[in-house]
Design an enzyme around this catalytic site. Sequence first.
Site, PDB file in Angstrom:
ATOM      1  CE  LYS A 191      -1.958   3.045   1.799  1.00 56.52           C
ATOM      2  NZ  LYS A 191      -1.812   4.443   1.308  1.00 56.52           N
ATOM      3  N   GLY A 244       5.988   5.534   8.645  1.00 54.62           N
ATOM      4  CA  GLY A 244       5.205   6.759   8.525  1.00 54.62           C
ATOM      5  C   GLY A 244       5.146   7.487   9.848  1.00 54.62           C
ATOM      6  CD  GLU A 266      11.716   4.269   9.907  1.00 51.37           C
ATOM      7  OE1 GLU A 266      11.627   5.218  10.725  1.00 51.37           O
ATOM      8  OE2 GLU A 266      11.837   4.411   8.694  1.00 51.37           O
ATOM      9  CB  CYS A 300      12.169   8.775   9.428  1.00 53.43           C
ATOM     10  SG  CYS A 300      13.181   7.600   8.547  1.00 53.43           S
ATOM     11  CD  GLU A 399       9.131  13.183  12.188  1.00 57.13           C
ATOM     12  OE1 GLU A 399       7.995  12.727  12.335  1.00 57.13           O
ATOM     13  OE2 GLU A 399      10.090  12.499  11.787  1.00 57.13           O
TER      14      GLU A 399
HETATM   15  P1  NAD Z   1       1.080   8.998   7.410  1.00 55.06           P
HETATM   16  O1  NAD Z   1       1.637   8.251   8.555  1.00 55.06           O
HETATM   17  O2  NAD Z   1      -0.335   9.464   7.470  1.00 55.06           O
HETATM   18  O3  NAD Z   1       1.203   8.101   6.066  1.00 55.06           O
HETATM   19  C1  NAD Z   1       2.081   7.002   5.897  1.00 55.06           C
HETATM   20  C2  NAD Z   1       1.329   5.845   5.234  1.00 55.06           C
HETATM   21  O4  NAD Z   1       0.277   5.415   6.096  1.00 55.06           O
HETATM   22  C3  NAD Z   1       0.662   6.196   3.905  1.00 55.06           C
HETATM   23  O5  NAD Z   1       0.739   5.091   3.041  1.00 55.06           O
HETATM   24  C4  NAD Z   1      -0.773   6.431   4.314  1.00 55.06           C
HETATM   25  O6  NAD Z   1      -1.687   6.232   3.257  1.00 55.06           O
HETATM   26  C5  NAD Z   1      -0.966   5.394   5.393  1.00 55.06           C
HETATM   27  N1  NAD Z   1      -2.050   5.676   6.339  1.00 55.06           N
HETATM   28  C6  NAD Z   1      -2.556   6.892   6.682  1.00 55.06           C
HETATM   29  N2  NAD Z   1      -3.546   6.750   7.575  1.00 55.06           N
HETATM   30  C7  NAD Z   1      -3.686   5.418   7.808  1.00 55.06           C
HETATM   31  C8  NAD Z   1      -4.527   4.636   8.648  1.00 55.06           C
HETATM   32  N3  NAD Z   1      -5.462   5.203   9.414  1.00 55.06           N
HETATM   33  N4  NAD Z   1      -4.369   3.295   8.661  1.00 55.06           N
HETATM   34  C9  NAD Z   1      -3.424   2.708   7.895  1.00 55.06           C
HETATM   35  N5  NAD Z   1      -2.609   3.392   7.072  1.00 55.06           N
HETATM   36  C10 NAD Z   1      -2.727   4.734   7.027  1.00 55.06           C
HETATM   37  O7  NAD Z   1       2.027  10.216   7.113  1.00 55.06           O
HETATM   38  P2  NAD Z   1       1.627  11.608   6.385  1.00 55.06           P
HETATM   39  O8  NAD Z   1       0.282  12.067   6.826  1.00 55.06           O
HETATM   40  O9  NAD Z   1       1.821  11.451   4.948  1.00 55.06           O
HETATM   41  O10 NAD Z   1       2.747  12.554   6.975  1.00 55.06           O
HETATM   42  C11 NAD Z   1       2.545  13.124   8.254  1.00 55.06           C
HETATM   43  C12 NAD Z   1       3.809  13.151   9.059  1.00 55.06           C
HETATM   44  O11 NAD Z   1       4.293  11.822   9.241  1.00 55.06           O
HETATM   45  C13 NAD Z   1       4.979  13.860   8.408  1.00 55.06           C
HETATM   46  O12 NAD Z   1       4.906  15.234   8.594  1.00 55.06           O
HETATM   47  C14 NAD Z   1       6.134  13.232   9.130  1.00 55.06           C
HETATM   48  O13 NAD Z   1       6.313  13.843  10.375  1.00 55.06           O
HETATM   49  C15 NAD Z   1       5.697  11.807   9.339  1.00 55.06           C
HETATM   50  N6  NAD Z   1       6.262  10.901   8.313  1.00 55.06           N
HETATM   51  C16 NAD Z   1       7.265  10.072   8.671  1.00 55.06           C
HETATM   52  C17 NAD Z   1       7.838   9.244   7.721  1.00 55.06           C
HETATM   53  C18 NAD Z   1       8.967   8.332   8.070  1.00 55.06           C
HETATM   54  O14 NAD Z   1       9.783   8.025   7.209  1.00 55.06           O
HETATM   55  N7  NAD Z   1       9.049   7.839   9.293  1.00 55.06           N
HETATM   56  C19 NAD Z   1       7.398   9.268   6.402  1.00 55.06           C
HETATM   57  C20 NAD Z   1       6.335  10.107   6.066  1.00 55.06           C
HETATM   58  C21 NAD Z   1       5.779  10.913   7.037  1.00 55.06           C
END
Ligand code: NAD
Length: 496
Positions: A191, A244, A266, A300, A399
């Site tokens: 996904k 994420g 992670e 990250c 962050e």
């Molecule tokens: P997010 O955690 O919402 O998204 C990451 C992934 O999770 C995406 O594929 C998204 O579609 C999925 N996702 C979102 N909501 C979900 C749910 N309820 N259940 C299952 N999967 C779900 O991240 P974002 O909103 O794109 O970014 C927000 C913040 O997250 C950023 O500002 C940053 O601080 C952090 N981030 C961290 C990383 C990392 O490498 N650790 C990467 C991206 C974002």
Amino acid sequence: MKQFEVLPAVQHFLSQPGRLFIGGSWQDAAAGRRFAVENPATEETLTEVAQGDARDVDAAVAAARAAFNGAWALQSPAQRGLLLFRLADLLDQHREELAQLITLENGKPISAARGEAASAATIIRYFAGWPTKIEGSTLPVSPASGAPMLNYTLREPVGVCALIVPWNFPLNMCVWKLGPALATGCVAVLKPAEQTPLVAIRLVQLIEAAGFPAGVVNLITGLGAETGGPLAQHPDVDKIAFTGSTHVGRLIAQAATSNMKKVSLELGGKSPNIILPDADIVRAAKGAADGIFYNQGQVCTAASRLYVHASVLDQVLEELERHATAHVLGNGLDPATSMGPLVSGRQLSTVKGYLQRGQEEGAELICGGGRPAHLERGHFIAPSVFLDRAERACVAREEIFGPVLTVMSWTEIDDLVLRANDSPYGLAAGLWTRDLRSAHRVAAQLKAGSVWINCWNVVDAASPFGGYKQSGWGREMGKNVIDAYTETKSVFVDLA
Ligand code: NAD
Ligand code: MN
């Protein structure tokens, strides 16, 4: 606005809507919906992609289960390795195409996207070597009865793995998880993030071309809650691997308890980078700038907290400002660009919010802080540096996930280590010094999964990567990740 040429293969790819890949067939979402994918440098729509939901997730999980019990189980470890080697070769052959897709949907400079695509092949090749080397042990058990007893362990694939990945490294985050999943004999439902589904679709096309049996890798594009949510809840998913935000990581961990899925996470970071007074200051300042500004700070492990010894603070601030203002912001397809836009308007408004709150809370803005004037469109923000003497502003603790560095100064090493560790996160940390003794002593004291000495953001397929504290659960890469995708079975044989 200047237009940039892309390869005919990329033009062709963008001329059709992206589809789901379930059980070996490309298909539209069951509900027939699609969403638009935006180029963050131009704010134009690149193409549309299938917007999956729980029905598509059910179909993908069923296809994965069928492959796990069927065709995939019949492949020998050597055959699994061969398929992964073929995939690595295909990733190399299509490197430029993959890099252009990454830049188009994520915004990063093409040189960085090429690096990401090259590294994807390297990682898959590393995991291609694993299937023939995953082994159990024979153990010296001592039964109370005194009966002769043979005990050995078997390593078996966990099963159906849901792989939920973010947009900051849209190709690498897929292969970091697919590599170990496929090497261990698991099957996957991938996904990608809704901001960056395109390179994931192209990757899965290459997986198909490499000859993996139908159902081994399935792809569901869609929004987080609509697709990731049902995957985390699904009773027939055995493991979930997520990268994420900490917020979503927590939701996934909670949902996973429904059937006690194995979970690896992670998550975020606020990583401390420390400059000791004896460091090569010019090199350390360059490393500190690259550590935060690489990938527009959307990493990250971004080196977002910089602790500089008071005796070299002025010199370091000067160097940092020089590096920040030297960045050329623009469309990542322009070879002159050294920093692209942030991934989305939402990410831009988050970062802008921090730039404003940082100043309100007393941090001093050294450079940056706003949108570069010459760029009319696109989610651009200038690389920015704060000095926070009190270390109390949100920009010193939370962050940001953007090109925003917060600098603090220090004088006493034991106190510094406490401050560096005073964070809910523990993903990475680093230090710059020429003194071997301080290097190893401080490295041992830092509560972080990765410690970089005189370098930053070095990752390697052979070396574990992951977080302490709220930065996650488990480790990716190396032999640690093989454990995360396998179950260990203990077999006793009574020989009496
Ligand atoms: P997010 O955690 O919402 O998204 C990451 C992934 O999770 C995406 O594929 C998204 O579609 C999925 N996702 C979102 N909501 C979900 C749910 N309820 N259940 C299952 N999967 C779900 O991240 P974002 O909103 O794109 O970014 C927000 C913040 O997250 C950023 O500002 C940053 O601080 C952090 N981030 C961290 C990383 C990392 O490498 N650790 C990467 C991206 C974002
Ligand atoms: Mn989100």
